[in-house]
Structures are given as structure tokens and as C-alpha cells.
Scaffold this motif. Structure first.
Motif, PDB file in Angstrom:
ATOM      1  N   GLU A  29     -11.166   2.797   0.687  1.00 48.20           N
ATOM      2  CA  GLU A  29      -9.814   3.309   0.467  1.00 48.20           C
ATOM      3  C   GLU A  29      -8.940   2.279  -0.238  1.00 48.20           C
ATOM      4  O   GLU A  29      -8.127   2.631  -1.112  1.00 48.20           O
ATOM      5  CB  GLU A  29      -9.188   3.704   1.818  1.00 48.20           C
ATOM      6  N   GLN A  30      -9.106   1.018   0.108  1.00 49.38           N
ATOM      7  CA  GLN A  30      -8.347  -0.031  -0.565  1.00 49.38           C
ATOM      8  C   GLN A  30      -8.671  -0.079  -2.053  1.00 49.38           C
ATOM      9  O   GLN A  30      -7.776  -0.116  -2.911  1.00 49.38           O
ATOM     10  CB  GLN A  30      -8.638  -1.390   0.076  1.00 49.38           C
ATOM     11  N   HIS A  33      -9.924   2.275  -3.825  1.00 52.79           N
ATOM     12  CA  HIS A  33      -9.500   3.525  -4.450  1.00 52.79           C
ATOM     13  C   HIS A  33      -8.023   3.451  -4.846  1.00 52.79           C
ATOM     14  O   HIS A  33      -7.645   3.880  -5.947  1.00 52.79           O
ATOM     15  CB  HIS A  33      -9.735   4.680  -3.479  1.00 52.79           C
ATOM     16  N   ILE A  34      -7.186   2.906  -3.957  1.00 49.70           N
ATOM     17  CA  ILE A  34      -5.757   2.770  -4.266  1.00 49.70           C
ATOM     18  C   ILE A  34      -5.548   1.802  -5.429  1.00 49.70           C
ATOM     19  O   ILE A  34      -4.752   2.069  -6.344  1.00 49.70           O
ATOM     20  CB  ILE A  34      -4.989   2.309  -3.014  1.00 49.70           C
ATOM     21  N   ALA A  59       2.431   1.638  -3.560  1.00 57.97           N
ATOM     22  CA  ALA A  59       1.385   1.938  -4.531  1.00 57.97           C
ATOM     23  C   ALA A  59       0.929   3.393  -4.417  1.00 57.97           C
ATOM     24  O   ALA A  59       0.790   4.104  -5.422  1.00 57.97           O
ATOM     25  CB  ALA A  59       0.204   0.997  -4.327  1.00 57.97           C
ATOM     26  N   HIS A  60       0.716   3.850  -3.195  1.00 61.84           N
ATOM     27  CA  HIS A  60       0.274   5.234  -3.005  1.00 61.84           C
ATOM     28  C   HIS A  60       1.385   6.208  -3.398  1.00 61.84           C
ATOM     29  O   HIS A  60       1.107   7.303  -3.912  1.00 61.84           O
ATOM     30  CB  HIS A  60      -0.146   5.452  -1.552  1.00 61.84           C
ATOM     31  N   GLN A 111       0.814  -1.217   0.000  1.00 61.08           N
ATOM     32  CA  GLN A 111       0.000   0.000   0.000  1.00 61.08           C
ATOM     33  C   GLN A 111       0.849   1.269   0.000  1.00 61.08           C
ATOM     34  O   GLN A 111       0.492   2.269  -0.629  1.00 61.08           O
ATOM     35  CB  GLN A 111      -0.953  -0.001   1.203  1.00 61.08           C
ATOM     36  N   ASN A 112       2.000   1.247   0.674  1.00 62.21           N
ATOM     37  CA  ASN A 112       2.855   2.429   0.706  1.00 62.21           C
ATOM     38  C   ASN A 112       3.467   2.717  -0.655  1.00 62.21           C
ATOM     39  O   ASN A 112       3.441   3.852  -1.149  1.00 62.21           O
ATOM     40  CB  ASN A 112       3.949   2.250   1.758  1.00 62.21           C
ATOM     41  N   ALA A 140       2.624   9.768   1.184  1.00 60.63           N
ATOM     42  CA  ALA A 140       1.996   8.469   0.962  1.00 60.63           C
ATOM     43  C   ALA A 140       1.552   7.831   2.271  1.00 60.63           C
ATOM     44  O   ALA A 140       2.137   8.068   3.327  1.00 60.63           O
ATOM     45  CB  ALA A 140       2.956   7.541   0.218  1.00 60.63           C
ATOM     46  N   ARG A 178      -6.718   3.491  -8.760  1.00 63.81           N
ATOM     47  CA  ARG A 178      -5.845   4.581  -9.198  1.00 63.81           C
ATOM     48  C   ARG A 178      -4.457   4.061  -9.573  1.00 63.81           C
ATOM     49  O   ARG A 178      -3.790   4.636 -10.440  1.00 63.81           O
ATOM     50  CB  ARG A 178      -5.729   5.624  -8.093  1.00 63.81           C
ATOM     51  N   LEU A 179      -4.009   2.980  -8.919  1.00 62.83           N
ATOM     52  CA  LEU A 179      -2.702   2.432  -9.254  1.00 62.83           C
ATOM     53  C   LEU A 179      -2.659   1.957 -10.700  1.00 62.83           C
ATOM     54  O   LEU A 179      -1.712   2.264 -11.440  1.00 62.83           O
ATOM     55  CB  LEU A 179      -2.363   1.279  -8.307  1.00 62.83           C
ATOM     56  N   ILE A 184       1.189   6.601  -7.120  1.00 62.78           N
ATOM     57  CA  ILE A 184       0.022   7.410  -7.496  1.00 62.78           C
ATOM     58  C   ILE A 184       0.312   8.894  -7.283  1.00 62.78           C
ATOM     59  O   ILE A 184       0.076   9.731  -8.165  1.00 62.78           O
ATOM     60  CB  ILE A 184      -1.211   6.964  -6.681  1.00 62.78           C
TER      61      ILE A 184
END
Length: 620
Positions: free
Chosen positions: A583-584, A586-587, A462-463, A459-460, A572, A590-591, A466
Motif C-alpha cells: 500500500e505504501q 502504491h501511494i 498524498a492520498h 500519507q493523508n 482519503a 500513484r502520487l 490522488i
């Protein structure tokens, strides 16, 4: 067979030694400043051009040198600091090896002008590549002036390995600040390409620190003082609330010499245990005085590493001294937060006998007696008070029940009821159930399903990808939206950091920052990007400045790329953050809308896939 081992010529040996002593222009400035201090100078001027690649000039008002010493100082292992091996353990000077000037003269064009106070004229000496070109009398002031031109002119490979002017200037400023902080009684001047960078008058330790890092640092410092038989500690440490994301303000000085010591740094961090936020580092400016016989400086070419006789004792003393200072100045929390000083027992009561307290009771005291009635009775006046029979309290509500019943009957005559009882629910559970294909693992990974297997996303990273692409787009194509602050945000930085911020101000404004005012030691921000909160602005800018100082780019695109990387990394979502299902998703969405979703801006893998076949193999 003929002999193969030969004695190297002096100029070749000097070039080899220069590889250790002179690594970059900052190394030259460090050696020349230390020589000026050893010469008992009270005013030192440093002039550089092109970050020291073209010119380095150090002028001092020290004792100067004679004609013979001016020539001898450029010979290998020629020094006035020591005379025997025993002197290595009683060093009170900066230099002692006699290698610096010989190494510098081997790889540059050097011009020395020096004069003693008792001499009528001085000496001018010119050397190129260890060869003396000229030595003539000259008119000059008391002291020494040494010019180093065209550094690494005869070693093109070393010159090509030098970084950009901005990076080399940063290293020069670091060395200049370290020497200046160790000797506050000496005034220093630093100029680059005709611009004055630092003008430091003679002062005490605290004033010197404020002159270098800005006057606002005064309120962040806590003094530290401890004097023992083994060690004398003085200096300052920063308050925990002002801890930074970088280690740029951490300085150890042993006998007025800057050193690096991970072991002593751990002692400082141990003293701050429980007081610092995650991934923040305290500021400290600590001066240690020890017996020269108990340390060994001659273990590293740059003399920044020292061996102590009893490191463990120094560790414990340093940690205790810092803890004591933090507690003494109410920086470290204590248990009795709401202590009332009026409840403390006075010292003059310590010899008094303990007696059982006497309790006196006023039998005539009546708290429900009216003051006006009491006063009138005592004065002898009669009151015209007549008690009325008001009835019981139930009489206040008589008649209300019958009235409410009549109203409800009238309303019920106009109400229509449904013929069937409603048994269904307001919302259908099947229709409201979200079909989610993601879940979070260990608050670090997002796991999603695929037709062919499963997808595991960091997640880190990936964000970060983005935000990186979004920030690049904002800086280069279209400016981002800014959120206005109700109250302007004031942040303090030193003069060099302010200069860096002014360089990247336009790019920061494209990301959503709005700067209303930039002064010598502080900035005022009235707008910030929508992706961050106000409390994170200070740490984001500190991290950005740290990245810029350590890796200053050479061109505009590299600067934009570094700016986007640094901000994306700070903004991030961190590992360990709990994310909702929305939120998951969404990431994830967008990724895969990014141009390069498989790697982070730092070339790390963002996700991995596990096919059904691979999972089947795990169970065979």
C-alpha cells in the motif's frame, strides 16, 4: 485654530450603525422576525427575492402601530421595549436597542404598512436612505407589513461583498429556523422567488423540530427535562449512533433566544464522553430558562452571546441532565447488559426473615433408568428383553489391521523413489525477498529512499491528491465504475439537504453513486464508488453537504472542484492508519503519476526531501 470635531448627521450615524447590525440579508430577516414576535403575532410570512438582495418582506398579524409610532420606529434608539437602564436586566422581549429599523432604513428602500385593530385605516410609510419620501393613510390588514428593497443600494462596496444567492439563502434559512424553533406556537411561512421553502404550523417543540428537519428525526431524539431553582432545562438531544460529522444541528435557546456558547457546548460533549465516534458531533435542541436578572444580553450586536452569573453551575446541571436522560432511555451503556429481571428480589420480601433453605433429596431418583422400562415395571407388565453376549469392543476392529497391511504392500510395489535426498527448500529465500524502499513512520508518514537522499510523504495529503485528480477525471471526462449494493441503502436528510443533493446528483453519479429514489426526507442508494465502503457513505455525504452549505460555489467548475475536494478529503486514508508495504508503494507510485504531486488540493505540502548534504550538516 478652528474646531475639528463635528457631530455626524443622523443618516451617516445610521449607516455606521448598520455596519454592525445589518451584515447581510439574513440580519434584516432576523431583526424583522423578532419585531413581529414582540408585536404578539401568531402568523408570520417571509417573502424574499434573489436571496433578499432585491426584496425582503415580513408580514405579521400582530398589534400594529399608530401613525406616530410608525414614524417614530425609524428614529435611532427609539423603542417600546425598555424605558430605563434597569429594564436591561429584566428583558422579556427580543429587541431593546432601537437600532434595527433605523439602520435598515439607512441602507435600503423601506415601505411600512401597519394598522391597529381599533383603527379604521392603516398607515403607509416610505423611506429611502433615512429620508421619509411619503406617509399616507392606506387600507391594510391588522398588523404590520414591512418591505425592504434594494439592500445596500447606497453602499456599493457592501453590496459587492455579499456572497452568491445560494450562500445568502443558506444564511437566511439558518436565521429563520432559529427563530421558528424558539417559538413553536407561532406559524411561519418562508418563500423564495415564488417557491415555498417552509410552511410551519403552530405545534409543540418536538413537532416543530420534525417539521424543519424531517419526520425521521423523531426516532433520533431523546427528551431532556430538569427543573431547579437556578435553571430549567427542556428539549432534546440526539442518540449517539446518529451523531454527524458537522455541527449543523446544535441549538441553544436561553429564554427563547438563540445563543452561541462554546462553554455550554463543552458541557454537552462532556455528557457524551465515550459514546461518540471520532470527529462526530451530537445533535441537540436545548431550551434553557433562567432569571433575566442573572444574564446580560447587551454584549454583542447580534445578541447571540450571553454572560451568565454562574456559568459553572449551569455547566454542571446541563451535563448531569443530559447524562441522566441518556441513561434513563437506555442510550448510555450500563454494566449489567444481561440482567435477568426474574432474579431480582421482590419489594414485599424486604421485611421477611432470612432462613436457611431446606434441601430435599429423592433417594430413589435414577437419571439412567429408562422411562419405558420404569413404566412397564410399575404397571406390572413383563418385557421380553433378552441380554445378548456381544463380546468386547475390541472385536469390532478385528481383521482391519491385516487388511490395511496387505493394501499398503501392493501400493508400495508400484511406487518409484528418488535416488537422492531433496535438501533444497520449496522457495528460494533470496528470490522471494522483496526489495522495498519504503517504510511507515508513526503511522503518518511514508519514508522512501532517493538517489540524492530520502523522501518523506504525508500519507493523508498524498492520498487526498490522488483521489482528487481521479474524482475530477470521473466527473468531467469518464464516469467511474460503481459497485452494486446487495440491499439498498436508506439515508435520511432534511428538505434543504435533499435539495442540495438533487443539484449535485449528476456529478455524484459520475463518481459512482447510483440513486434509485429521492423523496422529501430520504434517499435510496443502490450503487456506490468502488473506493469507499458502505458504512462510510452516510458520513461522506454529510461532510459533502456541510462543505456545500458553508461554501456554495458560483459556477459549475467551482462546484465540481468543491465536490472532488470534499469527497477526496473524506475518502482519503487517515493519519494513524497502518499501511502495508504494498500500500505504501502504491501511494508513492500513484502520487508521482499525478499532474501536481507536490501540493494537496488545499494547497498544503504533500512531501519534503532531505538530501545527503543536508543530513551531513545535521551531524557536523
Amino acid at each position: 485654530m478652528s474646531d475639528k470635531i463635528l457631530l455626524l448627521p443622523d443618516h451617516v450615524a445610521n449607516q455606521i450603525a448598520a455596519g454592525e447590525v445589518v451584515q447581510r440579508p439574513a440580519s434584516v430577516i432576523k431583526e424583522l422576525l423578532e419585531n413581529a414576535i414582540d408585536a404578539q403575532a401568531q402568523n408570520i410570512q417571509v417573502v424574499i427575492k434573489d436571496a433578499g438582495k432585491t426584496l425582503i418582506q415580513v408580514v405579521d398579524d400582530g398589534v400594529g402601530m399608530s401613525v406616530t409610532d410608525a414614524r417614530m420606529c425609524f428614529e435611532r434608539h427609539a423603542t417600546s421595549k425598555i424605558k430605563s437602564a434597569e429594564d436591561l436586566f429584566q428583558l422579556n422581549t427580543k429587541g431593546f436597542r432601537g437600532e434595527a429599523l433605523a439602520s435598515i432604513a439607512a441602507i435600503a428602500h423601506v415601505e411600512l404598512k401597519t394598522k391597529q385593530e381599533s383603527d379604521d385605516v392603516g398607515t403607509c410609510l416610505k423611506i429611502e436612505g433615512s429620508k421619509v419620501i411619503a406617509q399616507d393613510p392606506c387600507v391594510t390588514q391588522k398588523g404590520s407589513s414591512l418591505c425592504v428593497k434594494n439592500l445596500f443600494y447606497n453602499i456599493p462596496a457592501r453590496r459587492n461583498f455579499l456572497k452568491s444567492d445560494s450562500v445568502e439563502l443558506r444564511h437566511i434559512i439558518d436565521e429563520f429556523q432559529r427563530v421558528a424553533m424558539a417559538h413553536p406556537s407561532i406559524s411561519f411561512l418562508l418563500m423564495n422567488n415564488g417557491n415555498e421553502l417552509f410552511q410551519l404550523p403552530s405545534a409543540n417543540y418536538r413537532q416543530r423540530i420534525a417539521n424543519i428537519f424531517g419526520n425521521r428525526i423523531n426516532e433520533k431524539l431523546v427528551p431532556v427535562n430538569e427543573d431547579t431553582e437556578i435553571l430549567k432545562i427542556s428539549g432534546f438531544v440526539g442518540k449517539p449512533e446518529f451523531a454527524k460529522r458537522s455541527r449543523g444541528e446544535q441549538f441553544f435557546f436561553v429564554n427563547n433566544r438563540f445563543i452561541k456558547s462554546p462553554y455550554l457546548n463543552h458541557a454537552v460533549n462532556a455528557a457524551y464522553e465515550g459514546l461518540l465516534k471520532d470527529k462526530t458531533y451530537p445533535s441537540y435542541f436545548l431550551y434553557l430558562e433562567v432569571n433575566p436578572k442573572s444574564i446580560d444580553i447587551n454584549i454583542h450586536p447580534t445578541k447571540t452571546e450571553i454572560k451568565f452569573d454562574d456559568e459553572h453551575a449551569l455547566y454542571m446541571m446541563l451535563r448531569s441532565a443530559i447524562k441522566h436522560s441518556l441513561g434513563q432511555f437506555n442510550v448510555a451503556p450500563v454494566l449489567d447488559f444481561e440482567r435477568d429481571a426474574s432474579l431480582d428480589t421482590p419489594y414485599n420480601f424486604k421485611d421477611k426473615e432470612v432462613k436457611v433453605p431446606k434441601i430435599e433429596v429423592d433417594n430413589n431418583f435414577n437419571p439412567f433408568e429408562n422411562e419405558w422400562n420404569t413404566a412397564s415395571i410399575r404397571s406390572g407388565n413383563k418385557t421380553n428383553f433378552k441380554k445378548e453376549n456381544r463380546g468386547s469392543w475390541e472385536s469390532l476392529y478385528s481383521g482391519l489391521q491385516s487388511d490395511s497391511e496387505n493394501v499398503s504392500r501392493n501400493q508400495n510395489n508400484h511406487i518409484e523413489y528418488e535416488s537422492e535426498e531433496v535438501t533444497g527448500k520449496l522457495f528460494d529465500t533470496e528470490s522471494t525477498k522483496q526489495e522495498t524502499g519504503t517504510f511507515q513512520l508513526q503511522k503518518k508518514y511514508i519514508v522512501s529512499t532517493l538517489k540524492s537522499g530520502i523522501l518523506v510523504i504525508d500519507q493523508n495529503k498524498a492520498h487526498t491528491r490522488i483521489l482528487y485528480e481521479e474524482l475530477l477525471k470521473n466527473i468531467t471526462i469518464s464516469a467511474a465504475v460503481s459497485q452494486q449494493l446487495l440491499f439498498p441503502l436508506q439515508l435520511q436528510f432534511n428538505s434543504h439537504e435533499i435539495a442540495l443533493l438533487e443539484e449535485i446528483k449528476e456529478s455524484l453519479e459520475q463518481t459512482g453513486f447510483i440513486f434509485s429514489n429521492i423523496e422529501v426526507d430520504n434517499i435510496e442508494i443502490t450503487g456506490i464508488p468502488t473506493l469507499i465502503v458502505e458504512s462510510e457513505v452516510g458520513m461522506l455525504l454529510e461532510q459533502l453537504l456541510s462543505d456545500l452549505e458553508n461554501e456554495v460555489p458560483d459556477n459549475g467548475f467551482s462546484q465540481t472542484d468543491l465536490l472532488a475536494k470534499s469527497m477526496a478529503k473524506s475518502m482519503a486514508v487517515k493519519s494513524g492508519t497502518l499501511l502495508s508495504i504494498t500500500e505504501q508503494q502504491h501511494i508513492v507510485n500513484r502520487l508521482f503519476a499525478c499532474k501536481q504531486p507536490d501540493v494537496s488540493p488545499f494547497n498544503k505540502s504533500v512531501f519534503i526531501t532531505l538530501t545527503v548534504e543536508e543530513l551531513d550538516k545535521k551531524f557536523t
